[in-house]
Scaffold this motif. Sequence first.
Motif, PDB file in Angstrom:
ATOM      1  N   THR A  36      17.971  54.050  46.850  1.00 48.54           N
ATOM      2  CA  THR A  36      18.307  53.583  48.192  1.00 48.54           C
ATOM      3  C   THR A  36      19.503  52.645  48.144  1.00 48.54           C
ATOM      4  OG1 THR A  36      15.981  53.699  48.854  1.00 48.54           O
ATOM      5  CG2 THR A  36      17.451  52.351  50.214  1.00 48.54           C
ATOM      6  N   ARG A  37      20.508  52.954  48.933  1.00 46.74           N
ATOM      7  CA  ARG A  37      21.619  52.014  49.080  1.00 46.74           C
ATOM      8  C   ARG A  37      21.283  51.066  50.228  1.00 46.74           C
ATOM      9  NH1 ARG A  37      26.948  50.612  48.223  1.00 46.74           N
ATOM     10  NH2 ARG A  37      27.989  49.780  50.080  1.00 46.74           N
ATOM     11  N   TRP A  38      21.336  49.775  49.918  1.00 44.45           N
ATOM     12  CA  TRP A  38      20.997  48.741  50.895  1.00 44.45           C
ATOM     13  C   TRP A  38      22.262  47.974  51.245  1.00 44.45           C
ATOM     14  CZ3 TRP A  38      20.874  43.247  50.202  1.00 44.45           C
ATOM     15  CH2 TRP A  38      20.279  42.551  51.266  1.00 44.45           C
ATOM     16  N   GLU A  39      22.548  47.876  52.545  1.00 48.44           N
ATOM     17  CA  GLU A  39      23.774  47.227  53.003  1.00 48.44           C
ATOM     18  C   GLU A  39      23.525  45.748  53.261  1.00 48.44           C
ATOM     19  OE1 GLU A  39      26.612  48.748  53.087  1.00 48.44           O
ATOM     20  OE2 GLU A  39      25.899  50.822  52.835  1.00 48.44           O
ATOM     21  N   ILE A  40      24.343  44.903  52.650  1.00 49.45           N
ATOM     22  CA  ILE A  40      24.239  43.466  52.884  1.00 49.45           C
ATOM     23  C   ILE A  40      24.966  43.095  54.165  1.00 49.45           C
ATOM     24  CG2 ILE A  40      24.731  41.174  51.939  1.00 49.45           C
ATOM     25  CD1 ILE A  40      24.781  42.455  49.173  1.00 49.45           C
ATOM     26  N   GLY A  41      26.068  43.751  54.406  1.00 48.72           N
ATOM     27  CA  GLY A  41      26.903  43.456  55.556  1.00 48.72           C
ATOM     28  C   GLY A  41      28.360  43.490  55.172  1.00 48.72           C
ATOM     29  N   GLU A  42      29.220  43.806  56.152  1.00 45.01           N
ATOM     30  CA  GLU A  42      30.662  43.855  55.950  1.00 45.01           C
ATOM     31  C   GLU A  42      31.049  44.796  54.801  1.00 45.01           C
ATOM     32  OE1 GLU A  42      32.232  39.945  55.524  1.00 45.01           O
ATOM     33  OE2 GLU A  42      31.415  39.236  57.422  1.00 45.01           O
ATOM     34  N   GLY A  43      30.357  45.916  54.720  1.00 46.63           N
ATOM     35  CA  GLY A  43      30.703  46.926  53.736  1.00 46.63           C
ATOM     36  C   GLY A  43      30.207  46.681  52.336  1.00 46.63           C
ATOM     37  N   ALA A  44      29.509  45.565  52.096  1.00 46.67           N
ATOM     38  CA  ALA A  44      28.975  45.270  50.765  1.00 46.67           C
ATOM     39  C   ALA A  44      27.558  45.815  50.662  1.00 46.67           C
ATOM     40  CB  ALA A  44      28.987  43.771  50.502  1.00 46.67           C
ATOM     41  N   GLY A  45      27.231  46.356  49.495  1.00 44.97           N
ATOM     42  CA  GLY A  45      25.903  46.919  49.345  1.00 44.97           C
ATOM     43  C   GLY A  45      25.459  46.983  47.900  1.00 44.97           C
ATOM     44  N   ILE A  46      24.186  47.351  47.731  1.00 45.09           N
ATOM     45  CA  ILE A  46      23.578  47.493  46.404  1.00 45.09           C
ATOM     46  C   ILE A  46      22.762  48.779  46.413  1.00 45.09           C
ATOM     47  CG2 ILE A  46      22.128  46.460  44.637  1.00 45.09           C
ATOM     48  CD1 ILE A  46      22.420  43.774  46.058  1.00 45.09           C
ATOM     49  N   LEU A  47      22.922  49.576  45.374  1.00 44.46           N
ATOM     50  CA  LEU A  47      22.101  50.768  45.181  1.00 44.46           C
ATOM     51  C   LEU A  47      20.928  50.412  44.279  1.00 44.46           C
ATOM     52  CD1 LEU A  47      21.669  53.869  45.470  1.00 44.46           C
ATOM     53  CD2 LEU A  47      23.047  54.123  43.381  1.00 44.46           C
ATOM     54  N   PHE A  48      19.712  50.628  44.764  1.00 41.53           N
ATOM     55  CA  PHE A  48      18.491  50.408  43.987  1.00 41.53           C
ATOM     56  C   PHE A  48      17.922  51.775  43.621  1.00 41.53           C
ATOM     57  CE2 PHE A  48      19.011  46.619  46.560  1.00 41.53           C
ATOM     58  CZ  PHE A  48      18.678  45.576  45.692  1.00 41.53           C
ATOM     59  N   ASP A  49      18.082  52.169  42.368  1.00 39.03           N
ATOM     60  CA  ASP A  49      17.687  53.509  41.924  1.00 39.03           C
ATOM     61  C   ASP A  49      16.455  53.424  41.031  1.00 39.03           C
ATOM     62  OD1 ASP A  49      17.399  56.072  41.022  1.00 39.03           O
ATOM     63  OD2 ASP A  49      19.421  56.271  40.203  1.00 39.03           O
ATOM     64  N   TRP A  50      15.317  53.800  41.579  1.00 42.92           N
ATOM     65  CA  TRP A  50      14.057  53.828  40.834  1.00 42.92           C
ATOM     66  C   TRP A  50      13.615  55.279  40.546  1.00 42.92           C
ATOM     67  CZ3 TRP A  50      15.530  49.142  41.380  1.00 42.92           C
ATOM     68  CH2 TRP A  50      14.873  48.095  40.759  1.00 42.92           C
ATOM     69  N   SER A  51      14.556  56.228  40.616  1.00 39.67           N
ATOM     70  CA  SER A  51      14.175  57.630  40.446  1.00 39.67           C
ATOM     71  C   SER A  51      13.816  57.968  39.006  1.00 39.67           C
ATOM     72  CB  SER A  51      15.293  58.551  40.945  1.00 39.67           C
ATOM     73  OG  SER A  51      16.483  58.380  40.198  1.00 39.67           O
ATOM     74  N   LYS A  52      14.312  57.204  38.038  1.00 40.92           N
ATOM     75  CA  LYS A  52      13.987  57.474  36.633  1.00 40.92           C
ATOM     76  C   LYS A  52      12.729  56.726  36.180  1.00 40.92           C
ATOM     77  CE  LYS A  52      18.662  58.508  34.832  1.00 40.92           C
ATOM     78  NZ  LYS A  52      19.554  57.947  35.894  1.00 40.92           N
ATOM     79  N   THR A  53      11.928  56.272  37.139  1.00 40.38           N
ATOM     80  CA  THR A  53      10.591  55.771  36.817  1.00 40.38           C
ATOM     81  C   THR A  53       9.585  56.885  37.096  1.00 40.38           C
ATOM     82  OG1 THR A  53      10.038  54.942  39.024  1.00 40.38           O
ATOM     83  CG2 THR A  53      11.327  53.478  37.573  1.00 40.38           C
TER      84      THR A  53
END
Length: 506
Positions: A36-53
């Motif tokens: 899941t890509r989570w948007e912080i705001g103003e185009g900044a974000g973090i991808l949280f990838d737990w698919s390899k669990t």
Amino acid sequence: MTDPRVAAWKSLELQPDRSLTELFSGDPDRVGKLATRWEIGEGAGILFDWSKTHLTDFLLADFEALADAAGFTEMRRRLFAGEVVNPTENRAAEHSALRGVGKDSSVEEAAALRERMKLLVEAIHEGALGEVKHLIHIGIGGSALGPALVVDALGRDFSLVDVHVVSNVDGVALEDAFAACDPATTLIAVASKTFTTIETMINAQSALKWLGENGVDDPSGRVIALTASPEKAVEWGVDETRILPFSESVGGRYSIWSSIGFPVAIAVGWEDFEAMLAGAAAMDVHFRDTDARANLPLRAAFADLLYARVKGAETRAVFAYDERLRLLPSYLQQLEMESNGKSVTAGGDLVEGPTAPITWGGVGTDAQHAVFQLLHQGTHLVPVEFVASIAPGDVLDPAHHRILLMNCFAQGAALMAGRESGDPARTYPGDRPSATILADDFDAGTLGALIAFYEHRTFAGAVLMGINPFDQFGVELGKEIANRIERGGESFDASTEALLAAAGLS
């Protein structure tokens, strides 16, 4: 009547084991569900990838049932409402209020204290205390680990004041800071919730002595106190205009958002400090308002418990593929193990099953040539977490960062896929889980959001296990015995007596 949590745990334990490669081949939308890509705001974000669990739809449903049975929604409400969530000490845990998300009165109080800190920080930057080039920040535990992590991450390219964080009572650590600072242009920050922590106070006394012996006429006038016990700081000799209080309802390992963050603001400026709080507040809102598996800290806690509680993994490894986050594993060790390293429930009963795993880690790519042998071919099941940034933290040849990221992603792929060989020594079993947190960049806002993610993940795991993450009585017994040794007149076990005699302490 059977405790519904027991039924949920039983269902989790009965779920069939499937390899990671089977899970990917059986679900073409696996990445879409668990990354899941989570948007912080103003185009900044973090991808949280737990698919390899090894999380599956069935396991996630069982964990959601466990969350319901454990009263997760109600505990989360109490956390943000400023109600008691630390029953052994009858306290709230209001670190989110420091970021503007919480009980209204607590948010207002935090804003007032933050304004007080802002005025002092800006006055120092404007020269009200004379020329200030250095700050020696003295604390221990959360009073040191949080500031050290953030100053190291954000203060590399630009620093208004050179900050040295000292926590160890070993005098070598303090001497190193002295050697790097000019006493005439150095401030001392003393960070202690109670202003009685012995390691911190003896370091502070030595720092004052160093200032006095090196020509500073009024050493006490160079001290800033960061504490929840301002009256103790006054007794110690700090002028109340240089005391920055914070609330008793804020625990040490959750205190970077309070006046304990003073060295961050001094080093990188008030704007970045507030950006860090804003990033954390964005994660607070996500955690507060998002339910079930879509809640990123809660989903991560599901995976943590899958490995620690169901699959028996005793450790969890975190590797920052970013030099700016080299202190992240050390920070997480305290956050996770001091919070959830418990053996009784919040109600005082024995916990049935493991709680917090041992958190450890390092920095990529260094760790690949040190510990990854065990991760790939050892006999231990170790869930691995990679933390990386798309944007580099340097201005060198882009090849540096390209190689760094390729190695990060390759390690996760190799852990999952493994490789068969006719030579047993060259066989990789694979099916080894990993998660990846990939930020656009580690600016102040993103770092704040990342730290808040780990805080809420720790809380979520505690609720699912039925334990209290906000007390830490386990750190006290050793200190009590050290005090008894200092007082003298007591006998201890034969080994301890021999050690005391060998060191000349008996």
